[in-house]
Scaffold this active site. Structure first.
Site, PDB file in Angstrom:
ATOM      1  N   HIS A 939       0.851  -1.192   0.000  1.00  0.00           N
ATOM      2  CA  HIS A 939       0.000   0.000   0.000  1.00  0.00           C
ATOM      3  C   HIS A 939       0.888   1.244   0.000  1.00  0.00           C
ATOM      4  O   HIS A 939       1.547   1.533   0.995  1.00  0.00           O
ATOM      5  CB  HIS A 939      -0.924  -0.007   1.217  1.00  0.00           C
ATOM      6  CG  HIS A 939      -1.940  -1.103   1.160  1.00  0.00           C
ATOM      7  ND1 HIS A 939      -2.351  -1.804   2.272  1.00  0.00           N
ATOM      8  CD2 HIS A 939      -2.623  -1.606   0.111  1.00  0.00           C
ATOM      9  CE1 HIS A 939      -3.248  -2.707   1.894  1.00  0.00           C
ATOM     10  NE2 HIS A 939      -3.424  -2.608   0.588  1.00  0.00           N
ATOM     11  N   GLU A 942       1.214   3.849   2.866  1.00  0.00           N
ATOM     12  CA  GLU A 942       1.708   3.416   4.173  1.00  0.00           C
ATOM     13  C   GLU A 942       3.225   3.477   4.202  1.00  0.00           C
ATOM     14  O   GLU A 942       3.925   2.476   4.308  1.00  0.00           O
ATOM     15  CB  GLU A 942       1.176   2.017   4.478  1.00  0.00           C
ATOM     16  CG  GLU A 942      -0.341   2.015   4.606  1.00  0.00           C
ATOM     17  CD  GLU A 942      -0.984   0.631   4.511  1.00  0.00           C
ATOM     18  OE1 GLU A 942      -2.222   0.564   4.486  1.00  0.00           O
ATOM     19  OE2 GLU A 942      -0.249  -0.363   4.457  1.00  0.00           O
ATOM     20  N   HIS A1036       2.817  -3.240   7.045  1.00  0.00           N
ATOM     21  CA  HIS A1036       1.792  -2.270   6.650  1.00  0.00           C
ATOM     22  C   HIS A1036       1.782  -1.079   7.596  1.00  0.00           C
ATOM     23  O   HIS A1036       2.456  -1.079   8.619  1.00  0.00           O
ATOM     24  CB  HIS A1036       0.404  -2.925   6.703  1.00  0.00           C
ATOM     25  CG  HIS A1036       0.107  -3.802   5.533  1.00  0.00           C
ATOM     26  ND1 HIS A1036      -0.822  -3.474   4.577  1.00  0.00           N
ATOM     27  CD2 HIS A1036       0.614  -4.995   5.164  1.00  0.00           C
ATOM     28  CE1 HIS A1036      -0.874  -4.432   3.675  1.00  0.00           C
ATOM     29  NE2 HIS A1036      -0.010  -5.374   4.002  1.00  0.00           N
ATOM     30  N   GLU A1121       1.192  -4.170  11.401  1.00  0.00           N
ATOM     31  CA  GLU A1121       0.638  -2.834  11.190  1.00  0.00           C
ATOM     32  C   GLU A1121       1.336  -1.840  12.108  1.00  0.00           C
ATOM     33  O   GLU A1121       1.364  -2.025  13.319  1.00  0.00           O
ATOM     34  CB  GLU A1121      -0.867  -2.823  11.524  1.00  0.00           C
ATOM     35  CG  GLU A1121      -1.703  -3.785  10.697  1.00  0.00           C
ATOM     36  CD  GLU A1121      -2.224  -3.147   9.415  1.00  0.00           C
ATOM     37  OE1 GLU A1121      -1.875  -1.976   9.156  1.00  0.00           O
ATOM     38  OE2 GLU A1121      -2.962  -3.837   8.693  1.00  0.00           O
TER      39      GLU A1121
HETATM   40 ZN   LIG Z   1      -1.911  -1.681   4.327  1.00  0.00          ZN
END
Ligand SMILES: [Zn+2]
Length: 1243
Positions: A939, A942, A1036, A1121
């Site tokens: 992504h 990010e 992420h 994350e």
């Molecule tokens: Zn992500």
């Protein structure tokens, strides 16, 4: 009815006078009609006693007394008006004291029904006794609010009409009117009653009671407004009021009361009028009437007058709510919400998001669809966060309950013949090092030139051949894997990539680059010329011929300036530059010519863009010329940042292919970022900041003449995005790698609306921004509004600040991004897109992120970003510099996994330790090390994931003993950037196909998702040769939660959450998947075990984590994350996160892997970790919470912290209640966790 017997024995003095009288009454009840006179006397005496002696009342109401039954039985049976009046008075006296309990007793004995019965009987007398009606309604008004069945009982008994008729007949009789209205107010809270009353003309009737300001009968007015407000919650009634022309009347009344109630004695009446307006404007017709009646101006003016008085906040807040609701919805100021850039895909699947976007005709996609609320049933539920509510329901439905799907499926599902081609990415698994001289490599101290394992020169012994991936169209050149050293076409140089500075025909020893500045200059020949082949990705926005012309020009300028940068502009000798370096300060500067940026800038922008240093610096006319060619002192960040080198960065940019064909370099990426040493706390929110911002927004409508509406930057004008300017406006620019800003509109002198660009080939996903500002004035506050945000809430509401980079600061020794901005808030605005473009049934509103900035320096060039930028070129630079960290003991190989759609290489790294020798034992140990597979940045928005990855890579290449034993323990396979194209082009979430690549892992398409296809193939290959990785982790970033945490996959925990019946074997699961996060929570300060989740969700079934777990059989398969905001626990509690903390996280991840190795070596490691009790603990938490979605850890903040301002369209919440809830949340932050709402887009 059974006649109750007077209880006199228990607790009640038998000689009590009142009890004796009640006994007498009871005995009379059988024949009360005939003994009317006696009944009158007895009840009068009881009344007298109760009025004069407090204890008498107590005796009647005491426990064990049946006094209330006797009284009610008498009331039910008597017809004598005077007796009834006496009894009603007795009841009134009794129920006035000790309210709650006594009324409760009354209700429980069926008192309400008897009162309605009495009311009905009395209404049949002609004329009805006014006194009786007064008493009855007074009592009903007292009892009603405490009786939950009151509304229904009233309707069924026919009492509604009695009361309504009385009101009609007594409009001029305040004495009777008041209790009747009080009862009506209770009736109206029942929604069925409200509709029925509306049909009977009660809305119109109540408007007859309303009156302009007067000191008389204010309580009457207050009650009437309450009743009206309740009735208007019904859409039918609201429509009736709007149709009847009552909106202007309400507004006029409000203005009148506002004007005359100078001492604020009648807040409740004013509030009551607003509540009526609030409820009418829940329907479209009402909003229209409100705007036509100039309601915006009326409420705006009154509110601004109320603002200074804090006690009037409820009025201001309700007014604000109404105004936001009625603010006409606008489309964004764009020709289309589709991305300003188009990328022509090799093929466009009609069902994919890009296909849908393409198929929407012009003008359709962003026209606001106002038919949304025509359907009344629809608007009944038209609350602020409908999507969120949907999301909130989905998590429970989202748990995977199919046990077959929950059990990891072994086997790659593809024939070995297909996977065999990936063998060459795993040279280390077959390497025998026979030709390698271990002795000489040990003696050479810090050069690895003798190593055969430099980048792309991996010891492939058989002559390399192009890899053909067999598919239906296997022989198209597009399907050729770009392997290092293998030009796809003899005519063309290979794609640029991390390891491709080593061009195949002139293999570059990257190791040389770092040696010294001088060497760099003299070894130009090693730097391959920029990949300038004709690209297939011409931007469709302009004619290809023109684009190509421009490109050629740019390429020309590019070459020239890069040469300048290398030869002419670095007068300082490298040796000189090193003189007087202090390690803790960037005091050394070197000179560089302005404009810095590849020259394309000045050629392209006649007006002079923001980056054009010379024209910005001396914005005083003639001095511009004088400043041309000026030399600036800039910091040599390379000295402080071991992986940074500005010149190398420029070289990397030249090989990066972007869809808009950027030719500029942003200063922050060029200088680099030295993390500040000071703390950056989470920003505390100022009271009422959102309200103040919203009022400024509303002013645009009220005072349109004050609004400039001047477009100062517009990517939709590709030839000249920077609009000519008189020096009164800021200059914007976003035309550089990872840049994202589509348009800037100067709204007021110091306020700008900013519009972000959609991800390429899509029409949404706006969140990431990165742009440049110049031409600022000092000593004034600028307000920036990013007006097309999409998420319904943001960490910007909870302490997060955007990032700013000042070039002036950089030059004076502080090259760094800092958290900046005040008056930050995030709220729903008046822009929307159509339901068609939103892909759903309803149009979707946008949200505004607003922040204010005071610039410190005149003539500065500043950059703003959503998070610390990390470009693809930065990655390539870092990878190149990492080579320099290699020692003879480190095995490092950099391959190009494949080429992206945009023509960029996707780097693949292999890191481990060299074997001690080429003895059998050592080679065997070397080959059999477990694999760790890491990836990041699928992504693009990010960027924090890249910083964590940088920390991991730097640690892995480090010289510490820990790093050493880590390398000796594992073979690391790392894809540090899964989505280079998205990163380069400033996307937030997607690749060039307009799709979220982390939703493609189940069946990635070779053409459309090459990086996912090949990464998955690597894993499938490993599974096939029985070498599936020990750990898989995809890095992420999370925009709505704090801390760092992991998602994993567990059958057991999923089964627990879903309540599906499962055999005990389903629950027998090794707890190994919890070990790594558990270790991280012990050693990494930013990591929070409490935020981890191991549930398998259906919506995530095509993410890397779930697919690698299910298909490759990796038990320890994770998404890690990292917050974009900050931490609320641990050492960094209360602080925003920075690159230092993110890189530390990446390093700690490595340390955790080492501990994991130690633990897996022990038999009873589960016991040591105490994992079972951990799980039990978290289970208990879930159970104790009333919120069923607690386990969904996607969000950690409630939707409505600043509820009033935030929920522009919540229509039925009581505002005070909302306030209380918000205050409660503030006092008990734990509630935040429980109130979590979900967001399917994460991960
Ligand atoms: Zn992500």
């Amino acid at each position: 009815m059974n006649r109750p017997k007077m209880a006199t024995e228990k607790g009640v003095p038998s000689n009590s006078r009142v009890m004796m009288l009640l006994g007498q009454l009871e005995r009379m009840n059988g024949d009360i009609v005939r003994q009317a006179e006696t009944a009158r006397q007895v009840t009068a005496k009881i009344l007298h006693l109760i009025q004069t002696q407090e204890k008498s009342g107590k005796e009647v109401m005491s426990k064990g007394s049946s006094g209330m039954e006797v009284i009610l039985a008498s009331l039910e049976s008597t017809r004598d008006v005077q007796t009834i009046l006496n009894i009603l008075s007795i009841l009134t006296e009794l129920l006035t004291v000790g309210r709650g309990r006594r009324v409760g007793v009354f209700v429980s004995k069926g008192g309400t029904g008897i009162l309605f019965h009495t009311l009905l009987s009395a209404s049949k007398e002609m004329p009805p006794s006014e006194e009786l009606m007064l008493q009855l309604h007074s009592l009903l008004a007292k009892v009603g609010p405490k009786d939950r069945k009151f509304g229904v009982a009233a309707r069924l008994s026919g009492a509604l009409n009695v009361t309504v008729n009385l009101i009609k007949q007594n409009l001029q009789n305040p004495k009777l009117l008041l209790p009747c209205l009080q009862v009506l107010r209770v009736y109206s809270t029942n929604s069925v009653n409200a509709i029925s009353l509306g049909k009977n003309g009660v809305v119109e009737l109540l408007f007859k009671v309303l009156a302009p300001y007067s000191k008389k009968n204010t309580s009457l007015l207050k009650v009437a407004l309450d009743a009206l407000g309740a009735l208007l919650k019904s859409k039918t009634n609201a429509r009736r009021a709007a149709d009847g022309g009552y909106v202007p009347i309400l507004l006029a009344l409000y203005a009148d009361w506002h004007r005359n109630d100078a001492r604020h004695r009648h807040m409740l009446i004013r509030k009551g009028l607003l509540v009526c307006l609030r409820n009418i404007t829940n329907i479209k017709l009402g909003r229209k009437a409100f705007v036509e009646a100039d309601g915006m101006r009326v409420l705006y003016n009154s509110s601004t007058e109320c603002l200074p008085v804090r006690t009037l906040d409820p009025l201001v807040n309700t007014s604000s709510l109404i105004m936001r609701k009625c603010f006409p919805k606008n489309r964004l100021p764009l020709p289309t919400i589709k991305s300003a850039f188009v990328f022509q895909l090799p093929h466009v699947p009609g069902t994919g998001p890009a296909g849908r976007t393409y198929s929407q005709g012009p003008g359709v996609d962003d026209v606001v669809d106002e038919s949304d609320d025509n359907d009344e049933a629809d608007t009944e539920n038209d609350t602020e966060n409908e999507e969120d509510e949907k999301d909130q329901q989905s998590p429970n439905d989202d748990i995977e309950t199919d046990l077959n799907k929950l059990h990891p499926r072994k086997g790659p599902g593809r024939p070995y013949e297909e996977l065999r081609v990936y063998e060459r990415f795993f040279v280390e698994l077959s390497e025998d090092f026979q030709g390698f001289n271990f002795e000489s490599s040990k003696s050479s101290s810090n050069t690895s030139l003798s190593s055969p394992f430099s980048s792309s020169v991996a010891p492939v012994r058989s002559p390399p051949r192009p890899i053909i991936v067999p598919t239906a169209q296997a022989f198209s050149p597009k399907h050729t894997l770009s392997l290092p050293g293998l030009p796809k076409d003899p005519q063309l140089p290979p794609p640029a990539s991390a390891s491709s500075p080593p061009a195949p025909l002139t293999p570059l020893q990257l190791d040389n680059i770092h040696v010294s500045k001088d060497q760099e200059k003299t070894e130009d020949s090693h730097i391959p010329t920029t990949d300038r082949r004709d690209r297939t990705l011409s931007p469709l926005g302009r004619p290809p011929t023109e684009a190509q012309t421009i490109e050629k020009d740019l390429a020309h300028v590019l070459e020239r300036v890069s040469l300048d940068a290398l030869d002419g502009v670095l007068p300082l000798d490298a040796d000189e530059a090193h003189i007087g370096v202090k390690q803790d300060d960037v005091s050394v500067t070197r000179q560089i010519q302005s404009p810095l940026l590849l020259g394309g800038l000045s050629a392209r922008r006649s007006g002079g863009g923001g980056s054009n240093w010379s024209s910005d610096c001396g914005s005083e006319g003639p001095e511009d010329e004088a400043a041309e060619g000026a030399v600036l002192e800039v910091p040599d960040t390379a000295l402080l940042l071991p992986l940074h080198d500005p010149d190398l960065y420029v070289e990397m940019v030249k090989g990066t292919l972007s869809v808009p064909q950027y030719a500029e370099v942003a200063y922050p990426d060029y200088f680099g970022h030295v993390a500040p040493t000071f703390r950056e706390p989470l920003l505390e929110r100022v009271y009422g900041v959102q309200r103040a911002k919203i009022f400024q927004d509303i002013e645009r409508l009220i005072h349109p003449n004050d609004i400039l509406d001047k477009v100062v930057y517009d990517l939709d004008i590709p030839s000249c995005p920077v609009i000519e300017d008189d020096g009164e406006s800021l200059k914007f620019n976003s035309q550089f790698e990872s840049g994202n800003l589509r348009k800037a509109v100067q709204v007021r002198k110091f306020e700008y609306d900013l519009v972000l660009n959609s991800d390429i080939n899509s029409n949404h996903y706006h969140q990431w921004f990165y742009f440049e500002v110049s031409g600022m004035k000092v000593g004034t506050t600028y307000r920036f509004n990013i007006i097309n945000c999409e998420k319904s809430n943001s960490q910007f509401n909870y302490g997060m600040q955007a990032l700013m980079y000042s070039v002036q600061e950089a030059i004076s020794g502080s090259p760094r991004w800092v958290r900046t901005g005040t008056d930050i808030c995030y709220y729903k605005n008046h822009f929307a897109r159509s339901s068609i473009a939103a892909g759903g049934l309803k149009g979707k509103s946008y949200y505004t992120l607003t922040f204010s900035i005071n610039f410190k320096h005149k003539d500065d060039v500043c950059y703003f970003a959503y998070h610390y930028p990390y470009t693809y070129s930065t990655l390539k630079m870092h990878l190149s510099k990492l080579e320099a960290l290699r020692t003879p003991q480190i095995y490092l190989r950099q391959d190009v996994l494949c080429e992206t759609l945009g023509g960029n290489g996707c780097p693949l790294l292999t890191i481990t330790a060299m074997p001690e020798s080429n003895s059998n034992d050592h080679i065997c140990q070397f080959r059999n090390r477990p694999l760790i597979f890491l990836s990041a940045r699928v992504h693009p928005g990010e960027t924090n994931a890249s910083w964590v990855m940088k920390g991991t890579l730097e640690f892995l290449m480090g010289s510490s003993p820990l790093a050493n034993s880590l390398r000796e323990s594992y073979i690391f396979k790392i894809v540090p950037m899964l989505n280079p194209d998205g990163v380069i082009n400033g996307n937030h979430r997607c690749s060039l196909s307009g799709e979220d690549l982390n939703r493609q892992w189940q069946s990635p398409n070779l053409e459309l998702h090459p990086t996912i296809y090949h990464t998955k193939s690597l894993l499938q290959y490993l599974a096939h040769i029985q070498r599936a990785p020990l750990v898989f982790c995809d890095y992420h970033g999370h925009s709505r939660k704090k801390n760092v945490f992991m998602y994993g996959c567990s059958v057991k925990e999923t089964v627990w959450q879903s309540n599906i019946s499962a055999t005990s074997s389903d629950l027998q699961e090794d707890l190994a998947y919890r070990a790594l996060p558990k270790i991280l929570s012990q050693i990494a300060p930013a990591f929070s075990m409490a935020s981890c989740s191991f549930v398998v969700e259906r919506s995530k079934e095509s993410t890397a984590r779930v697919v690698v777990w299910r298909e490759i059989g990796v038990q320890r398969s994770y998404t890690m994350e990292s917050t974009l905001c900050g931490c609320d626990q641990g050492k960094y509690k209360g602080l925003q996160i920075g690159t230092r903390e993110l890189e530390e996280m990446g390093a700690q991840f490595c340390v955790a892997l080492l501990r994991l190795k130690r633990l897996t070596g022990l038999r009873n490691h589960q016991h040591l970790l105490d994992l079972e009790s951990d799980i039990i603990g978290s289970q208990a938490k879930v159970v104790s919470s009333s919120c069923p979605t607690t386990y969904v850890l996607d969000e950690d903040e409630p939707s409505f912290l600043e509820a009033i301002d935030y929920s522009a369209e919540s229509n039925d919440e009581d505002l005070e209640a909302e306030n209380e809830r918000a205050a409660e949340v503030r006092e008990h932050p734990d509630l935040l966790e429980q109130l979590s709402d979900s967001d399917n887009h994460r991960e």
